[in-house]
Write a protein that holds these residues in place. Structure first.
Motif, PDB file in Angstrom:
ATOM      1  N   ALA B  61     -10.832   0.004   0.111  1.00 45.25           N
ATOM      2  CA  ALA B  61      -9.576  -0.204   1.369  1.00 45.25           C
ATOM      3  C   ALA B  61      -9.166  -1.921   1.153  1.00 45.25           C
ATOM      4  O   ALA B  61      -8.175  -1.499   0.769  1.00 45.25           O
ATOM      5  CB  ALA B  61     -10.503  -0.910   2.327  1.00 45.25           C
ATOM      6  N   TRP B  64      -6.345  -0.464  -1.490  1.00 45.92           N
ATOM      7  CA  TRP B  64      -5.199  -0.187  -0.863  1.00 45.92           C
ATOM      8  C   TRP B  64      -4.467  -1.624  -0.382  1.00 45.92           C
ATOM      9  O   TRP B  64      -3.071  -1.327  -0.377  1.00 45.92           O
ATOM     10  CB  TRP B  64      -5.756   0.280   0.843  1.00 45.92           C
ATOM     11  CG  TRP B  64      -4.407   1.046   1.306  1.00 45.92           C
ATOM     12  CD1 TRP B  64      -4.112   0.191   2.458  1.00 45.92           C
ATOM     13  CD2 TRP B  64      -3.823   2.534   1.809  1.00 45.92           C
ATOM     14  NE1 TRP B  64      -2.963   0.755   3.505  1.00 45.92           N
ATOM     15  CE2 TRP B  64      -2.601   2.489   2.667  1.00 45.92           C
ATOM     16  CE3 TRP B  64      -3.380   2.808   0.685  1.00 45.92           C
ATOM     17  CZ2 TRP B  64      -1.677   3.375   2.741  1.00 45.92           C
ATOM     18  CZ3 TRP B  64      -3.341   3.788   0.922  1.00 45.92           C
ATOM     19  CH2 TRP B  64      -2.315   4.281   2.027  1.00 45.92           C
ATOM     20  N   VAL B  65      -5.252  -2.360   0.273  1.00 43.21           N
ATOM     21  CA  VAL B  65      -4.416  -3.850   0.761  1.00 43.21           C
ATOM     22  C   VAL B  65      -3.826  -4.740  -0.417  1.00 43.21           C
ATOM     23  O   VAL B  65      -2.452  -5.010  -0.137  1.00 43.21           O
ATOM     24  CB  VAL B  65      -5.399  -4.579   1.505  1.00 43.21           C
ATOM     25  CG1 VAL B  65      -5.215  -3.774   2.942  1.00 43.21           C
ATOM     26  CG2 VAL B  65      -6.207  -5.054   0.509  1.00 43.21           C
ATOM     27  N   ARG B  68      -0.415  -2.334  -1.583  1.00 42.93           N
ATOM     28  CA  ARG B  68       0.283  -2.772  -0.840  1.00 42.93           C
ATOM     29  C   ARG B  68       0.622  -4.237  -0.683  1.00 42.93           C
ATOM     30  O   ARG B  68       2.594  -4.722  -0.969  1.00 42.93           O
ATOM     31  CB  ARG B  68      -0.451  -2.691   0.527  1.00 42.93           C
ATOM     32  CG  ARG B  68       0.613  -2.689   1.538  1.00 42.93           C
ATOM     33  CD  ARG B  68      -0.050  -2.532   2.681  1.00 42.93           C
ATOM     34  NE  ARG B  68      -1.001  -3.701   3.202  1.00 42.93           N
ATOM     35  CZ  ARG B  68      -1.356  -3.585   4.547  1.00 42.93           C
ATOM     36  NH1 ARG B  68      -1.375  -2.633   5.238  1.00 42.93           N
ATOM     37  NH2 ARG B  68      -2.011  -4.575   5.108  1.00 42.93           N
ATOM     38  N   ARG B  94      -5.279   2.743  -9.125  1.00 40.84           N
ATOM     39  CA  ARG B  94      -4.670   3.611  -9.420  1.00 40.84           C
ATOM     40  C   ARG B  94      -5.206   4.914  -8.003  1.00 40.84           C
ATOM     41  O   ARG B  94      -3.474   5.115  -7.691  1.00 40.84           O
ATOM     42  CB  ARG B  94      -4.555   5.008 -10.857  1.00 40.84           C
ATOM     43  CG  ARG B  94      -4.346   5.687 -11.139  1.00 40.84           C
ATOM     44  CD  ARG B  94      -4.141   5.451 -12.498  1.00 40.84           C
ATOM     45  NE  ARG B  94      -5.563   6.692 -12.796  1.00 40.84           N
ATOM     46  CZ  ARG B  94      -7.125   5.899 -13.438  1.00 40.84           C
ATOM     47  NH1 ARG B  94      -6.432   4.780 -14.033  1.00 40.84           N
ATOM     48  NH2 ARG B  94      -8.023   6.347 -13.846  1.00 40.84           N
ATOM     49  N   GLU B  95      -5.911   5.420  -7.535  1.00 46.90           N
ATOM     50  CA  GLU B  95      -6.406   6.600  -6.727  1.00 46.90           C
ATOM     51  C   GLU B  95      -6.363   6.165  -5.682  1.00 46.90           C
ATOM     52  O   GLU B  95      -6.319   7.119  -5.040  1.00 46.90           O
ATOM     53  CB  GLU B  95      -8.271   6.717  -7.487  1.00 46.90           C
ATOM     54  CG  GLU B  95      -8.553   7.296  -8.891  1.00 46.90           C
ATOM     55  CD  GLU B  95      -7.933   8.664  -8.668  1.00 46.90           C
ATOM     56  OE1 GLU B  95      -7.722   9.270  -7.653  1.00 46.90           O
ATOM     57  OE2 GLU B  95      -7.828   9.004 -10.168  1.00 46.90           O
ATOM     58  N   ALA B  96      -6.614   4.712  -5.264  1.00 42.51           N
ATOM     59  CA  ALA B  96      -6.052   4.661  -3.454  1.00 42.51           C
ATOM     60  C   ALA B  96      -4.983   3.806  -3.323  1.00 42.51           C
ATOM     61  O   ALA B  96      -4.839   2.554  -3.198  1.00 42.51           O
ATOM     62  CB  ALA B  96      -7.296   3.870  -3.570  1.00 42.51           C
ATOM     63  N   ALA B  97      -3.834   4.248  -4.560  1.00 42.98           N
ATOM     64  CA  ALA B  97      -2.956   3.417  -4.368  1.00 42.98           C
ATOM     65  C   ALA B  97      -2.602   3.696  -3.213  1.00 42.98           C
ATOM     66  O   ALA B  97      -2.202   4.849  -2.276  1.00 42.98           O
ATOM     67  CB  ALA B  97      -2.177   3.610  -5.662  1.00 42.98           C
ATOM     68  N   TYR B  98      -1.344   2.771  -2.639  1.00 42.22           N
ATOM     69  CA  TYR B  98      -0.823   2.263  -1.361  1.00 42.22           C
ATOM     70  C   TYR B  98       0.675   3.422  -1.747  1.00 42.22           C
ATOM     71  O   TYR B  98       1.128   3.637  -2.546  1.00 42.22           O
ATOM     72  CB  TYR B  98      -0.417   0.812  -1.228  1.00 42.22           C
ATOM     73  CG  TYR B  98       1.072   0.690   0.260  1.00 42.22           C
ATOM     74  CD1 TYR B  98      -0.447   0.966   0.766  1.00 42.22           C
ATOM     75  CD2 TYR B  98       1.995   1.181   0.089  1.00 42.22           C
ATOM     76  CE1 TYR B  98       1.174   1.137   2.430  1.00 42.22           C
ATOM     77  CE2 TYR B  98       3.043   0.746   1.178  1.00 42.22           C
ATOM     78  CZ  TYR B  98       2.630   0.503   1.631  1.00 42.22           C
ATOM     79  OH  TYR B  98       2.855   0.197   3.289  1.00 42.22           O
ATOM     80  N   VAL B 101       2.883   5.428   4.676  1.00 42.67           N
ATOM     81  CA  VAL B 101       2.823   6.477   6.227  1.00 42.67           C
ATOM     82  C   VAL B 101       3.575   6.340   6.978  1.00 42.67           C
ATOM     83  O   VAL B 101       3.209   5.517   7.408  1.00 42.67           O
ATOM     84  CB  VAL B 101       0.695   6.170   6.480  1.00 42.67           C
ATOM     85  CG1 VAL B 101      -0.005   6.680   7.499  1.00 42.67           C
ATOM     86  CG2 VAL B 101      -0.245   6.162   5.042  1.00 42.67           C
TER      87      VAL B 101
END
Lengths: 261, 375
Positions: B61, B64-65, B68, B94-98, B101
């Motif tokens: 999380a 992600w932000v 972002r 890298r894995e949870a890059a924005y 959506v």
């Protein structure tokens, strides 16, 4: 040595007069993938359910991060449980919610984040488990077995748990999907630094991703260690399990990993 | 672990450094968004540099932000370079890059859709009626075919359902009818005494319960008690592919599941109605005794005038038809359950509501029929 993520000591669980767990001891180390095997009906699922608090125990201590679960207040226990993600054998997705709503459900209940971020994070989890974005709007009854497992894994990851419990994650999947699922768990484990407790019957999973394997028999852990150590074991059941007709002909774990990558 | 996420904005020469600190994890909840928005809206001069070197904790999380913020800064040409990320944080970023959506199509619901829903439900009600007739037809065919082969009669199953629908339902039916009979008698005594006609209470109770209320109340209770159970049972079997399993064994689910339940209902409901009638009369008798001073002996004597065999049978005769309606609706709804728990709940509700509605309509039709043939 560091405190284990989960420590079980002297666990007794019985159904009526039938003892399923008889003084069981088990450590789950932080950051490892622990495979858990045992004959069908030996009580693998019962142990998982007991650790999760779904099954009452007659005696014994379960410690999480060195804290006895029985001595925690309901609030503290809730916080510990929020740090757990569980993948049930059948997925246990809420059938009346879409996949995205399923993933959002734990976030909706426990976090005060905006709906927009919640939706974004749900889509992120979906991407992490390798589901296409259009799966988000589908209902569980519209998904294939493999997709249900992935969607359920996404839900288990919703609150970024530290410990992930997997009950037969690859059962019911074809060998290719099962292999992909193993790889997925390995990737997620490395990326998110998860501790993974995996009940499985899949020898390939054991070879491919487990750091250690525990063997359950007669209500306790009869052997625990890296798979190479278990292969040397003289215990008849373990020999049968790994060297029997379905276990034979498998290469060394290191070699298999090379082939997989 | 309780360190809240922070992002200090430090002005440097020709650049703005955003120094992240604390736990950027989902535990922080809404705090993440508030702090991240401050970074997103950065308007300070110069290139923005996101410094993660003092970050304590990060999860998907947080990653992600933060990514972002980086993307938004980059888009508007304000920099957004990430520096000082530890290896594990870099992996997460890298894995949870924005990635943007798509919020999905918005659903609009206005007056037009309300009209649409109404039209649809009228159409569906009509279709239900046709489907119900079709179902009855198929049941009759299955029943006739089965009747010729006594070895295929599922007597055990019928007896089992008869026990559950009939025997175990009897106490409830007796109690409800007893009280309703008593209440009618009480009001009869009170209201009719003003005309000096309290002796007519016996007629009131007898005709009302034997002709209308006895059978109707019993049918409504059975719809709520057994109809819902049938729908839930068949629905759960449908969800777990048990009905498909029957089909592939070359068994007709109508014959194996629906018919025994229907037969049990058709046998049980008249029996329960009879018990209900007796209970209602007993209730009425006790109240007229207590309130109106009509002793039981006189009550039973009086009963013979309003009750004829035809009148008694006119009530009881409706029971098998009501049973058929309950059974057909309950089994149809049960077979119509789809995969979700919500669908099961909706079908069980529909089963009970439709059954009760149909029972009342059917009773009205019978009233018209009896009037026409002078019963």
């Amino acid at each position: 040595m560091k405190t284990p993520a989960i420590r079980v000591r002297g666990l007794d669980v019985a159904f009526g007069a039938r003892k399923v767990m008889d003084g069981l001891d088990l450590d789950i180390r932080r950051g490892e993938v622990l495979g858990f095997v045992g004959a069908s009906g030996a009580g693998k699922s019962v142990l998982t359910r007991t650790i999760l608090g779904l099954q009452p125990k007659q005696a014994g201590v379960i410690e999480v991060d060195g804290r006895d679960l029985d001595k925690l207040t309901a609030q503290e226990r809730g916080r510990v449980e929020r740090g757990w993600g569980v993948l049930f054998q059948q997925g246990a997705l809420f059938s009346s919610l879409t996949v995205r709503q399923n993933i959002e459900a734990p976030m909706r209940e426990h976090l005060d984040i905006s709906p927009a971020l919640r939706a974004e994070l749900a889509m992120l989890k979906l991407r992490l488990v390798g589901l296409p974005p259009d799966a988000a709007a589908k209902f569980p009854s519209e998904l294939s077995g493999g997709m249900i497992k992935r969607a359920a894994l996404a839900r288990a990851l919703a609150l970024d748990p530290g410990v992930l419990f997997l009950d037969e994650p690859t059962s019911g999947l074809d060998p290719i999907s099962a292999g992909e699922f193993d790889a997925l768990i390995a990737t997620l484990q490395a990326t998110l630094g998860l501790t993974v407790f995996m009940v499985t019957h899949d020898l390939d999973s054991l070879y491919a991703i487990c750091d250690r394997v525990a063997v359950l028999g007669q209500g306790r852990v009869i052997a625990i260690g890296a798979i190479a150590e278990l292969l040397q074991s003289e215990e008849p059941w373990i020999r049968e399990y790994f060297h029997g007709p379905r276990g034979a002909g498998r290469g060394a774990p290191a070699k298999r990993r090379m082939q997989a990558s | 672990m309780s360190e809240t996420p922070s992002a200090d904005i430090v002005a440097e020469t020709g650049a703005t450094r955003v120094a992240y600190g604390g736990q950027w994890t989902i535990e922080a909840g809404g705090r993440l968004e508030i702090v991240a928005r401050r970074v997103d809206d950065l308007t300070d001069a110069g290139e923005a540099v996101l410094d993660l070197s003092r970050l304590d904790g990060l999860d998907t999380a947080g990653a992600w932000v933060i990514s972002r913020s980086r993307d938004r800064l980059e888009e508007s040409g304000r920099g957004g370079r990430i520096v000082g990320a530890r290896p594990e944080h870099a992996t997460l970023l890298r894995e949870a890059a924005y990635a943007p959506v798509d919020p999905g199509p918005a659903t609009h619901r206005g007056a037009a859709s309300l009209l649409g829903d109404m039209g649809e439900s009228v159409y569906l009600a009509g279709r239900d009626l046709v489907a119900g007739l079709d179902f009855i037809g198929r049941i009759v065919v299955v029943a006739l075919k089965g009747a010729l082969r006594p070895r295929r009669w599922r007597l055990t199953s019928v007896a089992f359902h008869l026990e559950h629908m009939g025997l175990r339902g009897a106490p409830l039916i007796l109690m409800i009818n007893f009280f309703v009979g008593a209440i009618i008698a009480q009001q009869g005594v009170i209201q009719l005494s003003r005309f000096g006609a309290s002796s007519l209470t016996v007629n009131l109770v007898a005709i009302l319960t034997l002709r209308e209320l006895g059978v109707m109340l019993t049918a409504i209770m059975v719809a709520g008690r057994s109809g819902s159970a049938i729908t839930a049972e068949l629905g759960a079997m449908n969800m777990r592919e048990e009905i498909d399993a029957l089909r592939v064994m070359a068994l007709d689910p109508l014959e194996a599941l629906a018919l025994p339940r229907l037969i049990a209902l058709i046998v049980a409901l008249p029996l329960l109605t009879f018990l209900g009638d007796i209970a209602a009369l007993t209730g009425g008798m006790l109240v007229t005794w207590g309130y109106g001073g009509v002793n039981p002996h006189a009550f039973w004597g009086e009963l013979q005038y309003p009750i004829s065999v035809t009148r008694f049978l006119s009530g009881l005769g409706k029971a098998p038809f009501m049973a058929l309606v309950i059974g057909v609706i309950a089994t149809m709804e049960g077979f119509a359950v789809q995969g979700s728990a919500e669908s099961l709940g909706r079908r069980v509700t529909a089963s009970v509501v439709k059954s009760i509605f149909s029972i009342i309509v059917l009773d009205g039709l019978f009233a018209m029929f009896y009037a026409a043939v002078n019963v």
